[in-house]
Design a protein around this motif. Structure first.
Motif, PDB file in Angstrom:
ATOM      1  N   LYS A 158     -11.178  -1.878  -3.619  1.00  0.00           N
ATOM      2  CA  LYS A 158     -10.594  -0.954  -2.652  1.00  0.00           C
ATOM      3  C   LYS A 158     -11.214  -0.008  -1.980  1.00  0.00           C
ATOM      4  CE  LYS A 158      -5.930  -2.318  -4.471  1.00  0.00           C
ATOM      5  NZ  LYS A 158      -5.653  -2.020  -6.119  1.00  0.00           N
ATOM      6  N   GLU A 198     -10.247   3.491  -0.300  1.00  0.00           N
ATOM      7  CA  GLU A 198      -9.104   4.264  -0.031  1.00  0.00           C
ATOM      8  C   GLU A 198      -9.383   5.341   0.998  1.00  0.00           C
ATOM      9  OE1 GLU A 198      -6.330   5.994  -2.823  1.00  0.00           O
ATOM     10  OE2 GLU A 198      -7.166   7.940  -2.283  1.00  0.00           O
ATOM     11  N   LEU A 248      -5.933   1.279   3.109  1.00  0.00           N
ATOM     12  CA  LEU A 248      -6.707   0.533   2.063  1.00  0.00           C
ATOM     13  C   LEU A 248      -7.735  -0.449   2.829  1.00  0.00           C
ATOM     14  CD1 LEU A 248      -4.858   0.220  -1.395  1.00  0.00           C
ATOM     15  CD2 LEU A 248      -6.684   1.874  -0.744  1.00  0.00           C
ATOM     16  N   VAL A 308       0.758  -1.052  -0.121  1.00  0.00           N
ATOM     17  CA  VAL A 308      -0.173  -0.039  -0.083  1.00  0.00           C
ATOM     18  C   VAL A 308       0.727   1.109   0.156  1.00  0.00           C
ATOM     19  CG1 VAL A 308      -1.681   1.321   1.295  1.00  0.00           C
ATOM     20  CG2 VAL A 308      -2.046  -1.254   1.335  1.00  0.00           C
TER      21      VAL A 308
END
Lengths: 163, 106
Positions: A146, A148, A70, A57
């Motif tokens: 994902k 964020e 994440l 990451v």
């Protein structure tokens, strides 16, 4: 004397050894790799070629802001089946000896490993080509999503970073 | 986790022969639910009112569940029983249908 050309029988398709696992908690790629290599060596002898990819990451997002974490969501059952099918397909396509995929799920912090792909083969070409193809395939074909987290806000990502 | 939605006419009790519909990621959050059981009869009625052949399909379910317009959004993918599928694939009772927003793994 010239030997007549004789059609060659195709080599028997060798099914690669496959290991696929999802990790809800952080994992250390060197430890995973050491265990995998030891298992392969016991079964097949030391590999002549291995390709490895570790994805981590990143700490900054596309807007230049710090990333807090994440979050990786998956589709239980389908994700594992997809990874296994992709590993088998790529492994068979390149004639490699073994394929390893480890992938995080859940909350992953900057610097932590998110994916590990390793391929063992007789030669560097198949090992590297298989690893590259498999990595791109899993990024686009295995159901992961994902989110964020940055500045306390979570944003679902709708694509992958450029190659 | 999203707040559970109250039962509605589309929701059947577990064990009934119907369709299980699942949503993920941003799609789940936009809809406010992650999983529903849809009765086969309700799905068939809705599909027959839709344009097309009248088969129950992922696209007819999408429309029936008011997840969006008749056409599925670009980038959205469908899975039936854990395998990628075409939005017009005819479904069978007991199928699990998932609507998958754009994938971002690795």
């Amino acid at each position: 004397m010239v030997e007549p050309l004789v059609p060659q029988e195709p080599a028997a398709e060798r099914v690669p050894l496959l290991e696929v696992q999802l990790h809800p908690e952080a994992f250390e790629p060197p430890e995973v790799l050491a265990g995998w290599q030891a298992r392969l060596t016991a079964l097949q002898g030391a590999a002549a070629a291995e390709s490895l990819f570790i994805g981590r990451v990143r700490g900054i997002n596309a807007a230049g802001e710090p990333i807090e974490a994440l979050e990786l969501e998956h589709y239980p059952g389908m994700t594992e089946a997809c990874l296994l099918a992709l590993a088998e397909s790529c492994g068979l396509g390149h004639g490699v000896a073994a394929v390893l995929i480890r992938h995080r799920i859940g909350r992953v912090l900057p610097g932590q490993a998110i994916v590990l792909v390793a391929v063992s083969a007789d030669r560097r070409g198949p090992a590297q080509r298989c690893g590259q193809e498999l990595l791109e395939a899993l990024k686009h074909e295995a159901p992961f999503w994902k989110r964020e987290w940055s500045g306390g806000r979570g944003t679902w990502l709708t694509g992958n970073t450029p190659l | 986790m999203p707040t559970p939605v109250p039962p509605d006419p589309l929701t059947t009790s577990p064990g009934t022969t119907g369709l299980r519909v699942r949503l993920f990621a941003g799609l789940r959050e936009a809809a406010g639910w992650d999983e529903r059981l849809v009765s086969w009869n309700e799905a068939g009625t809705a599909a027959s009112q839709d344009a097309g052949a009248g088969d129950v399909t992922p696209r007819s379910l999408w429309h029936q569940l008011q997840l969006g317009s008749v056409a599925l959004p670009a980038g959205l993918r469908v899975a039936v029983n854990h395998a990628f599928a075409h939005p017009e694939q005819p479904l069978q009772p007991g199928d699990e249908v998932a609507f998958l927003p754009p994938i971002s793994g690795g």
